[in-house]
Design an enzyme around this catalytic site. Structure first.
Site, short mmCIF file in Angstrom:
data_model
loop_
_atom_site.label_atom_id
_atom_site.label_comp_id
_atom_site.label_asym_id
_atom_site.label_seq_id
_atom_site.Cartn_x
_atom_site.Cartn_y
_atom_site.Cartn_z
N LYS A 18 0.67 -22.10 51.96
CA LYS A 18 2.22 -22.23 51.48
C LYS A 18 2.90 -20.98 52.33
CE LYS A 18 2.29 -21.96 47.01
NZ LYS A 18 2.05 -21.22 45.32
N ASP A 79 6.32 -21.03 41.90
CA ASP A 79 5.65 -21.25 40.80
C ASP A 79 5.71 -22.94 40.78
OD1 ASP A 79 3.40 -21.41 39.39
OD2 ASP A 79 4.47 -21.44 37.62
N SER A 80 4.75 -23.86 41.25
CA SER A 80 5.09 -24.97 41.31
C SER A 80 3.98 -25.79 40.73
CB SER A 80 5.29 -25.66 42.62
OG SER A 80 4.02 -25.14 43.54
N LYS A 189 6.47 -34.92 54.05
CA LYS A 189 6.27 -33.98 53.07
C LYS A 189 7.36 -32.80 53.22
CE LYS A 189 3.41 -30.73 50.46
NZ LYS A 189 1.90 -30.25 50.35
N ARG A 195 8.92 -28.15 47.01
CA ARG A 195 9.13 -26.76 47.71
C ARG A 195 9.81 -27.01 48.75
NH1 ARG A 195 3.94 -25.82 48.24
NH2 ARG A 195 3.85 -25.04 46.58
#
Length: 217
Positions: A18, A79-80, A189, A195
């Site tokens: 991340k 937060d995903s 992506k 995100r």
């Protein structure tokens, strides 16, 4: 401008995947994006309890405020999760902790979660396998905070495919594609993910509250 002169922002995650993704999305901004390890912040047990809420936004803000208090730096947290239509929006905020603990111990978290999801969707037809990824990004400093969100819609495949990405990427097929995120080039992506959308929307806060107020250029 030299790297050491760039104002720091703490990215409130222990995930190397991340942190690398967020750094890539904000690479053109004159800031230093640091992880907790870069600051020598040891991992505490209390970090497991930072996401007790029923929305991604509240959980993200909880993490951002916690790491801001520990570091004194402006903090960015996300937060995903995955929301599947046939599961009533689940696993939702339970995305990371979806599979039972015994399965996680046996296969590791990502594989256990993917296997558990496929089991829960066994027998569910293609027209009911709709899903979306949702991401909330929270930013906070001494005085202000902001939360922005991003969503990408798609469906859950019948079997995992590809070796790229992480989490549920081998099962999630984004709208407009016939391959999973784990099969598609990383640039797809980066351009479309939940995100990526949320981080792009966070740029205004960074430019306004960090760069302008802390002397960045």
């Amino acid at each position: 401008m030299g790297g050491l002169n760039r104002p720091p922002i703490l990215v409130a995650t222990r995930s190397a995947h991340k942190l690398r993704e967020i750094r890539g999305l904000l690479a053109d901004l004159p800031v230093r994006l640091l992880g907790p390890e870069d600051l020598g912040l040891p991992e505490h047990d209390e970090e497991d309890d930072l996401e007790p809420f029923d929305t991604f936004a509240r959980n993200a803000l909880s993490k951002a405020k916690y790491f801001h208090r520990r570091s004194g730096l402006p903090a960015l947290a996300d937060d995903s999760g995955l929301c599947v239509d046939a599961l009533g929006g689940g696993p939702g905020v339970r995305t990371r902790r979806f599979a039972p603990p015994d399965r996680v111990a046996r296969w590791g978290r990502d594989e256990a979660n993917n296997r558990w999801l496929l089991e829960r969707l066994e027998g569910v037809g293609k027209d009911r396998r709709g899903a979306h990824y949702r991401c909330a990004v929270a930013l906070t400093d001494d005085l202000r905070h902001e939360v922005v969100e991003g969503i990408v819609r798609g469906r859950i495949a019948r079997r995992p495919g590809g070796s790229g990405g992480f989490g549920y990427d081998p099962l999630f097929v984004p709208e407009g594609h016939d391959r999973s995120y784990a099969q598609l080039p990383a640039v797809v992506k980066t351009a479309t993910s939940h995100r990526a959308q949320a981080i792009r929307r966070a740029r205004g806060w960074i430019e306004r509250e960090v760069l302008r107020n802390r002397g960045g250029e």
